[in-house]
Enzyme design. Structure first.
Site, PDB file in Angstrom:
ATOM      1  N   TYR A  50       0.783  -1.238   0.000  1.00 42.76           N
ATOM      2  CA  TYR A  50       0.000   0.000   0.000  1.00 42.76           C
ATOM      3  C   TYR A  50       0.819   1.296   0.000  1.00 42.76           C
ATOM      4  O   TYR A  50       0.498   2.213  -0.747  1.00 42.76           O
ATOM      5  CB  TYR A  50      -0.992   0.018   1.161  1.00 42.76           C
ATOM      6  CG  TYR A  50      -2.032  -1.072   1.069  1.00 42.76           C
ATOM      7  CD1 TYR A  50      -2.782  -1.251  -0.082  1.00 42.76           C
ATOM      8  CD2 TYR A  50      -2.243  -1.934   2.132  1.00 42.76           C
ATOM      9  CE1 TYR A  50      -3.729  -2.256  -0.176  1.00 42.76           C
ATOM     10  CE2 TYR A  50      -3.192  -2.950   2.052  1.00 42.76           C
ATOM     11  CZ  TYR A  50      -3.934  -3.105   0.901  1.00 42.76           C
ATOM     12  OH  TYR A  50      -4.851  -4.091   0.820  1.00 42.76           O
ATOM     13  N   GLU A  57      -2.687  12.885  -8.065  1.00 41.77           N
ATOM     14  CA  GLU A  57      -2.051  14.199  -8.026  1.00 41.77           C
ATOM     15  C   GLU A  57      -0.554  14.098  -8.286  1.00 41.77           C
ATOM     16  O   GLU A  57       0.004  14.833  -9.106  1.00 41.77           O
ATOM     17  CB  GLU A  57      -2.260  14.871  -6.657  1.00 41.77           C
ATOM     18  CG  GLU A  57      -3.700  15.078  -6.280  1.00 41.77           C
ATOM     19  CD  GLU A  57      -4.285  13.943  -5.440  1.00 41.77           C
ATOM     20  OE1 GLU A  57      -4.196  12.761  -5.839  1.00 41.77           O
ATOM     21  OE2 GLU A  57      -4.843  14.245  -4.362  1.00 41.77           O
TER      22      GLU A  57
END
Length: 138
Positions: A50, A57
């Site tokens: 993760y 962005e």
């Protein structure tokens, strides 16, 4: 007050469809515009580790940097997320935004509806970390 650029919103929404999100099922798209009018996009890309996933962005800003865009040249960033809720950029994205966008550049969060949130880059990360004013050690 400035207004949300519908072309940037459409670009962010389009690229969100390419997000790789098998774990969160939360696609995010981002589109930015530079001072000279170029548009760059990015979407989030997850993986099993993760912390190594990449947000839309940062991917959009990375694409701009790879094309030669330098800090201060990005004037606006639009982040699209599906549904009716709005979220701000994560902490890692806030630092990258603070480094690449001028303090007064607009950052928008938008979704499938007409609602949006708006910040300046400085509002997202007040007093952000910077090397400005530090003497290099030799």
């Amino acid at each position: 007050m400035t207004t949300l650029d519908p072309k940037l919103k459409a670009a962010a929404r389009t690229v969100a469809a390419h997000a790789y999100v098998p774990y969160s099922d939360f696609p995010v798209g981002a589109a930015l515009k530079t001072a000279d009018g170029r548009v760059f996009t990015g979407c989030n890309v997850e993986n099993r580790s993760y912390p190594l996933g990449m947000c839309g962005e940062r991917n959009a800003i990375g694409a701009a940097a790879a094309a030669g865009v330098r800090p201060g040249e990005i004037r606006e960033l639009v982040i699209y997320m599906p549904g009716d809720r709005l979220f701000s950029p994560c902490g890692g994205c806030r630092q990258v935004i603070a480094e690449f966008l001028p303090a007064d550049a607009r950052v928008w969060a938008t979704n499938d509806g007409v609602s949006f949130k708006e910040w300046t880059a400085e509002e997202l990360l007040p007093d952000g970390f910077s090397f400005d004013g530090l003497e290099p050690s030799v």
